[in-house]
Design an enzyme around this catalytic site. Structure first.
Site, short mmCIF file in Angstrom:
data_model
loop_
_atom_site.label_atom_id
_atom_site.label_comp_id
_atom_site.label_asym_id
_atom_site.label_seq_id
_atom_site.Cartn_x
_atom_site.Cartn_y
_atom_site.Cartn_z
N LYS A 184 0.84 -1.21 0.00
CA LYS A 184 0.00 0.00 0.00
C LYS A 184 0.87 1.27 0.00
O LYS A 184 2.09 1.19 -0.05
CB LYS A 184 -0.94 -0.03 1.20
CG LYS A 184 -1.85 -1.27 1.25
CD LYS A 184 -2.76 -1.34 0.05
CE LYS A 184 -3.89 -2.34 0.13
NZ LYS A 184 -3.59 -3.70 0.54
C1 LIG Z 1 -9.59 -3.36 -1.03
C2 LIG Z 1 -9.00 -4.03 0.17
N1 LIG Z 1 -9.74 -4.15 1.28
C3 LIG Z 1 -9.24 -4.72 2.40
C4 LIG Z 1 -7.97 -5.23 2.44
C5 LIG Z 1 -7.48 -5.88 3.69
O1 LIG Z 1 -6.39 -5.21 4.25
P1 LIG Z 1 -5.27 -5.97 5.11
O2 LIG Z 1 -4.48 -6.83 4.19
O3 LIG Z 1 -4.48 -4.87 5.73
O4 LIG Z 1 -6.00 -6.78 6.13
C6 LIG Z 1 -7.16 -5.13 1.31
C7 LIG Z 1 -5.78 -5.65 1.34
O5 LIG Z 1 -5.20 -6.10 0.43
C8 LIG Z 1 -7.69 -4.53 0.15
O6 LIG Z 1 -6.95 -4.42 -0.97
#
Ligand SMILES: Cc1ncc(COP(=O)(O)O)c(C=O)c1O
Length: 404
Positions: free
Chosen positions: A191
């Site tokens: 990210k």
């Molecule tokens: C659109 C979206 N929502 C939620 C998430 C979940 O985030 P995390 O990996 O920090 O749990 C991601 C992660 O890749 C994502 O791309």
């Protein structure tokens, strides 16, 4: 072995390392002051009134759904063009995710499809700002307000902005919650900034912030104003004197341990200082990709909506695999041989076995999503990429000539 250019990765420098070491040498490596410092810095950057930092974007989505009161019998509308976490958070709470098809220009959830799917059971909507470009939030809010009037209950808007730190929608910053109740972000290494794992929920509502903080840490509160049994705070020393019990707390809800550490927050604070620099670099790389690929017959470049300024988390090309005469798997393999990692964002969430088994979804549920899915491929984009890396990606994709 060829050195692979990944599709995304973190950029960590000596400042970041020093910030983490400082915390490691301090008294608190978790539950210290860095968490609030990170939350305040995030609020400054996004213009959000409140922030609750947690240990992943998934945890952030989960507590946002809990704070919105999602439960059995509730439906939550989201996009199929996302990581599974955007829908799983609804299931964690006992609710039903409902997938609304995407717009083929923006690859974001379609307004018309939201209107078709919204009904008296809809308790929330989770628009996902795919690849960093904001959804049409003003119109989503208008649809939600009209439905609230029609059905007589609150419908929460929770933005999944895991791809969109640093992006803008109209005059607003993504995260500011001008058009929503809550906004969620992730700090996974691919990210815009990273804390290793990590996430945040932004909100404009003090009461939601209170609930989110409570769900983040076991549903426990130490605030006397929130106690159910406030008479329990004091211990009688004598007939006239009572002393406060310093250990007393109450668990009011079933919460979780979703706390982020001070080590992670120190990294996050240091990374946030570089967000502008990262953003400029991403933009320069994106402009260059636009230029490189606008004349390439086998791919189409992403559309940019005038109402938005995207901080491109991903650069997704639509490949004409029929024109090239090769399958996507073969193209990915050929690019890998040339040192380039590509990735598919995303497999339509409703086609996952879990959703098919438990919610009766299946292929063909969202036709635009499937048109998009057949052709999409994300190519490398991260601030540490060099011009040479980008040249390498460009020439490898140009070399995918039609097979005779
Ligand atoms: C659109 C979206 N929502 C939620 C998430 C979940 O985030 P995390 O990996 O920090 O749990 C991601 C992660 O890749 C994502 O791309």
């Amino acid at each position: 072995m060829v050195d692979i250019i990944p599709y995304g990765r973190q950029c960590i420098d000596e400042d970041d390392v020093a910030a983490v070491i400082e915390v490691l040498k301090s008294k608190f490596i978790t539950q210290g002051s860095k968490v609030q410092e990170f939350e305040l810095a995030l609020c400054q950057v996004t213009e959000a009134p409140f922030a609750v930092a947690v240990n992943s974007g998934t945890a952030a989505l989960h507590i946002a759904c809990l704070a919105a009161g999602i439960g059995p019998g509730d439906e939550v509308i989201t996009s199929p063009n996302t990581f599974v976490a955007s829908a799983n958070c609804v299931v964690y709470c006992g609710g039903r995710p409902v997938f609304a098809d995407i717009n083929l220009q923006t690859y974001n959830i379609s307004l018309q499809e939201i209107e078709k799917k919204i009904n008296k059971r809809t308790k929330a909507i989770i628009p996902v700002h795919f690849a960093g470009q904001s959804c049409d939030m003003e119109n989503i809010r208008a649809i939600v307000r009209a439905s609230e009037k029609k059905y007589g209950h609150k419908i929460y808007i929770i933005e999944d902005a895991c791809h969109a730190l640093g992006s803008h929608y109209k005059e607003t910053k993504v995260g500011s919650c001008v058009y929503s109740d809550m906004t969620v972000m992730s700090f996974h290494p691919v990210k815009h900034i990273t804390t290793g794992e990590g996430g945040v929920v932004f909100t404009n509502d003090k009461e939601l912030q209170r609930k989110l903080s409570c769900f983040r840490s076991h549903g426990i509160t130490s605030d006397p104003d929130e106690f159910v049994y406030s008479e329990n705070i004091f211990e009688k020393k004598s007939k006239d004197i009572s002393i406060k019990k310093p250990w007393y707390y109450e668990q009011k809800e079933l919460g979780y341990n979703y706390r982020i550490t001070d080590i992670q927050c120190a990294l996050g604070i240091s990374q946030l200082k570089k967000l502008d620099k990262f953003q400029l670099r991403r933009r320069a790389l994106v402009n260059r990709y636009h230029e490189i690929f606008s004349k390439c017959q086998s791919v189409s470049i992403p559309f940019e909506d005038d109402k938005c300024e995207s901080n491109f988390h991903l650069y997704v090309l639509q490949f004409d695999f029929d024109f090239i005469g090769t399958s996507r798997a073969e193209v990915m393999e050929r690019l890998k041989q040339k040192g380039i990692q590509t990735q598919v964002h995303y497999i339509p969430v409703y086609t996952q076995p879990f959703y098919r088994k438990n919610f009766g979804t299946n292929w063909k549920n969202c036709s635009n999503m499937e048109i998009y899915y057949k052709k999409c491929l994300s190519i490398p984009l991260w601030p540490g990429m060099t011009i040479e890396d980008q040249e390498q990606v460009g020439s490898a994709i140009y070399s995918l000539r039609p097979q005779s």
